[in-house]
Design a protein around this motif. Sequence first.
Motif, PDB file in Angstrom:
ATOM      1  N   GLN A 189      -1.317  19.302   4.590  1.00 36.60           N
ATOM      2  CA  GLN A 189      -1.474  18.445   3.412  1.00 36.60           C
ATOM      3  C   GLN A 189      -1.309  16.971   3.784  1.00 36.60           C
ATOM      4  N   CYS A 190      -0.347  16.656   4.648  1.00 34.89           N
ATOM      5  CA  CYS A 190      -0.140  15.263   5.074  1.00 34.89           C
ATOM      6  C   CYS A 190      -1.342  14.743   5.852  1.00 34.89           C
ATOM      7  N   ASP A 191      -1.912  15.575   6.706  1.00 38.00           N
ATOM      8  CA  ASP A 191      -3.107  15.165   7.441  1.00 38.00           C
ATOM      9  C   ASP A 191      -4.252  14.859   6.482  1.00 38.00           C
ATOM     10  N   ALA A 192      -4.394  15.675   5.442  1.00 38.93           N
ATOM     11  CA  ALA A 192      -5.467  15.457   4.470  1.00 38.93           C
ATOM     12  C   ALA A 192      -5.234  14.167   3.681  1.00 38.93           C
ATOM     13  N   MET A 193      -3.980  13.869   3.364  1.00 34.46           N
ATOM     14  CA  MET A 193      -3.673  12.673   2.575  1.00 34.46           C
ATOM     15  C   MET A 193      -3.700  11.402   3.424  1.00 34.46           C
ATOM     16  N   ALA A 194      -3.471  11.521   4.718  1.00 38.14           N
ATOM     17  CA  ALA A 194      -3.386  10.342   5.584  1.00 38.14           C
ATOM     18  C   ALA A 194      -4.684   9.536   5.548  1.00 38.14           C
ATOM     19  N   GLY A 195      -5.815  10.188   5.540  1.00 37.17           N
ATOM     20  CA  GLY A 195      -7.093   9.476   5.485  1.00 37.17           C
ATOM     21  C   GLY A 195      -7.243   8.675   4.204  1.00 37.17           C
ATOM     22  N   ARG A 196      -6.856   9.300   3.086  1.00 40.71           N
ATOM     23  CA  ARG A 196      -6.930   8.577   1.803  1.00 40.71           C
ATOM     24  C   ARG A 196      -5.955   7.414   1.783  1.00 40.71           C
ATOM     25  N   TRP A 197      -4.744   7.617   2.287  1.00 38.55           N
ATOM     26  CA  TRP A 197      -3.747   6.537   2.312  1.00 38.55           C
ATOM     27  C   TRP A 197      -4.229   5.385   3.179  1.00 38.55           C
ATOM     28  N   ARG A 198      -4.814   5.709   4.331  1.00 35.07           N
ATOM     29  CA  ARG A 198      -5.288   4.677   5.249  1.00 35.07           C
ATOM     30  C   ARG A 198      -6.383   3.846   4.578  1.00 35.07           C
ATOM     31  N   ALA A 199      -7.318   4.505   3.911  1.00 36.35           N
ATOM     32  CA  ALA A 199      -8.406   3.793   3.237  1.00 36.35           C
ATOM     33  C   ALA A 199      -7.868   2.933   2.099  1.00 36.35           C
ATOM     34  N   GLU A 200      -6.918   3.448   1.351  1.00 39.62           N
ATOM     35  CA  GLU A 200      -6.342   2.681   0.241  1.00 39.62           C
ATOM     36  C   GLU A 200      -5.561   1.479   0.759  1.00 39.62           C
ATOM     37  N   LEU A 201      -4.778   1.666   1.809  1.00 42.77           N
ATOM     38  CA  LEU A 201      -4.014   0.566   2.390  1.00 42.77           C
ATOM     39  C   LEU A 201      -4.949  -0.506   2.957  1.00 42.77           C
ATOM     40  N   GLU A 202      -6.020  -0.069   3.615  1.00 42.76           N
ATOM     41  CA  GLU A 202      -6.989  -1.022   4.157  1.00 42.76           C
ATOM     42  C   GLU A 202      -7.638  -1.842   3.038  1.00 42.76           C
ATOM     43  N   ALA A 203      -7.987  -1.198   1.934  1.00 41.15           N
ATOM     44  CA  ALA A 203      -8.592  -1.918   0.806  1.00 41.15           C
ATOM     45  C   ALA A 203      -7.604  -2.905   0.201  1.00 41.15           C
ATOM     46  N   MET A 204      -6.327  -2.526   0.107  1.00 36.80           N
ATOM     47  CA  MET A 204      -5.317  -3.436  -0.450  1.00 36.80           C
ATOM     48  C   MET A 204      -5.126  -4.646   0.455  1.00 36.80           C
ATOM     49  N   VAL A 205      -5.077  -4.430   1.773  1.00 36.33           N
ATOM     50  CA  VAL A 205      -4.895  -5.541   2.712  1.00 36.33           C
ATOM     51  C   VAL A 205      -6.107  -6.464   2.676  1.00 36.33           C
ATOM     52  N   ARG A 206      -7.304  -5.893   2.635  1.00 34.86           N
ATOM     53  CA  ARG A 206      -8.512  -6.726   2.552  1.00 34.86           C
ATOM     54  C   ARG A 206      -8.515  -7.580   1.283  1.00 34.86           C
ATOM     55  N   ALA A 207      -8.140  -6.981   0.148  1.00 35.93           N
ATOM     56  CA  ALA A 207      -8.106  -7.728  -1.118  1.00 35.93           C
ATOM     57  C   ALA A 207      -7.079  -8.849  -1.045  1.00 35.93           C
ATOM     58  N   LEU A 208      -5.924  -8.584  -0.453  1.00 37.63           N
ATOM     59  CA  LEU A 208      -4.886  -9.606  -0.335  1.00 37.63           C
ATOM     60  C   LEU A 208      -5.337 -10.741   0.582  1.00 37.63           C
ATOM     61  N   VAL A 209      -5.951 -10.395   1.708  1.00 36.43           N
ATOM     62  CA  VAL A 209      -6.438 -11.424   2.637  1.00 36.43           C
ATOM     63  C   VAL A 209      -7.529 -12.256   1.968  1.00 36.43           C
ATOM     64  N   ASP A 210      -8.467 -11.611   1.274  1.00 38.05           N
ATOM     65  CA  ASP A 210      -9.520 -12.340   0.564  1.00 38.05           C
ATOM     66  C   ASP A 210      -8.928 -13.290  -0.471  1.00 38.05           C
ATOM     67  N   GLU A 211      -7.907 -12.829  -1.190  1.00 35.21           N
ATOM     68  CA  GLU A 211      -7.261 -13.653  -2.217  1.00 35.21           C
ATOM     69  C   GLU A 211      -6.584 -14.870  -1.585  1.00 35.21           C
ATOM     70  N   ARG A 212      -5.871 -14.649  -0.488  1.00 37.91           N
ATOM     71  CA  ARG A 212      -5.177 -15.762   0.182  1.00 37.91           C
ATOM     72  C   ARG A 212      -6.168 -16.746   0.795  1.00 37.91           C
ATOM     73  N   LEU A 213      -7.245 -16.228   1.376  1.00 38.73           N
ATOM     74  CA  LEU A 213      -8.256 -17.125   1.944  1.00 38.73           C
ATOM     75  C   LEU A 213      -8.923 -17.958   0.856  1.00 38.73           C
ATOM     76  N   ALA A 214      -9.214 -17.334  -0.281  1.00 35.79           N
ATOM     77  CA  ALA A 214      -9.824 -18.071  -1.390  1.00 35.79           C
ATOM     78  C   ALA A 214      -8.864 -19.149  -1.894  1.00 35.79           C
ATOM     79  N   ALA A 215      -7.573 -18.855  -1.960  1.00 33.23           N
ATOM     80  CA  ALA A 215      -6.586 -19.843  -2.395  1.00 33.23           C
ATOM     81  C   ALA A 215      -6.489 -20.985  -1.383  1.00 33.23           C
ATOM     82  N   GLU A 216      -6.544 -20.645  -0.094  1.00 33.07           N
ATOM     83  CA  GLU A 216      -6.478 -21.679   0.950  1.00 33.07           C
ATOM     84  C   GLU A 216      -7.709 -22.574   0.908  1.00 33.07           C
ATOM     85  N   VAL A 217      -8.885 -22.004   0.733  1.00 38.35           N
ATOM     86  CA  VAL A 217     -10.117 -22.788   0.647  1.00 38.35           C
ATOM     87  C   VAL A 217     -10.069 -23.677  -0.591  1.00 38.35           C
ATOM     88  N   ALA A 218      -9.592 -23.144  -1.700  1.00 41.67           N
ATOM     89  CA  ALA A 218      -9.496 -23.945  -2.925  1.00 41.67           C
ATOM     90  C   ALA A 218      -8.491 -25.073  -2.743  1.00 41.67           C
TER      91      ALA A 218
END
Length: 92
Positions: free
Chosen positions: A52-81
Amino acid sequence: MSAAPPDRYRFLPTLTEVLQPAPDRVVEAPSLDHADLERRLREAVAAEVAQQCDAMAGRWRAELEAMVRALVDERLAAEVAARSDPNGGTAR
């Protein structure tokens, strides 16, 4: 009166058939002690949890990657502004 086909009753037992009795030998099931049962249960549960953990790890990894990308995009947009703001980003 017509006679029944000869194969109509071929699967019915006759009174002259001799049936062989079942053997009197009783086979005992192997005994399992409590510790062995507990060990087997732990192994089965551990294997299921790992699967079960192996099956969930892929979903967790994808969700964590999406959260980090959104945070980086938000910070970069704030820095550019902030860099494009003539007041240094302090005025709102």
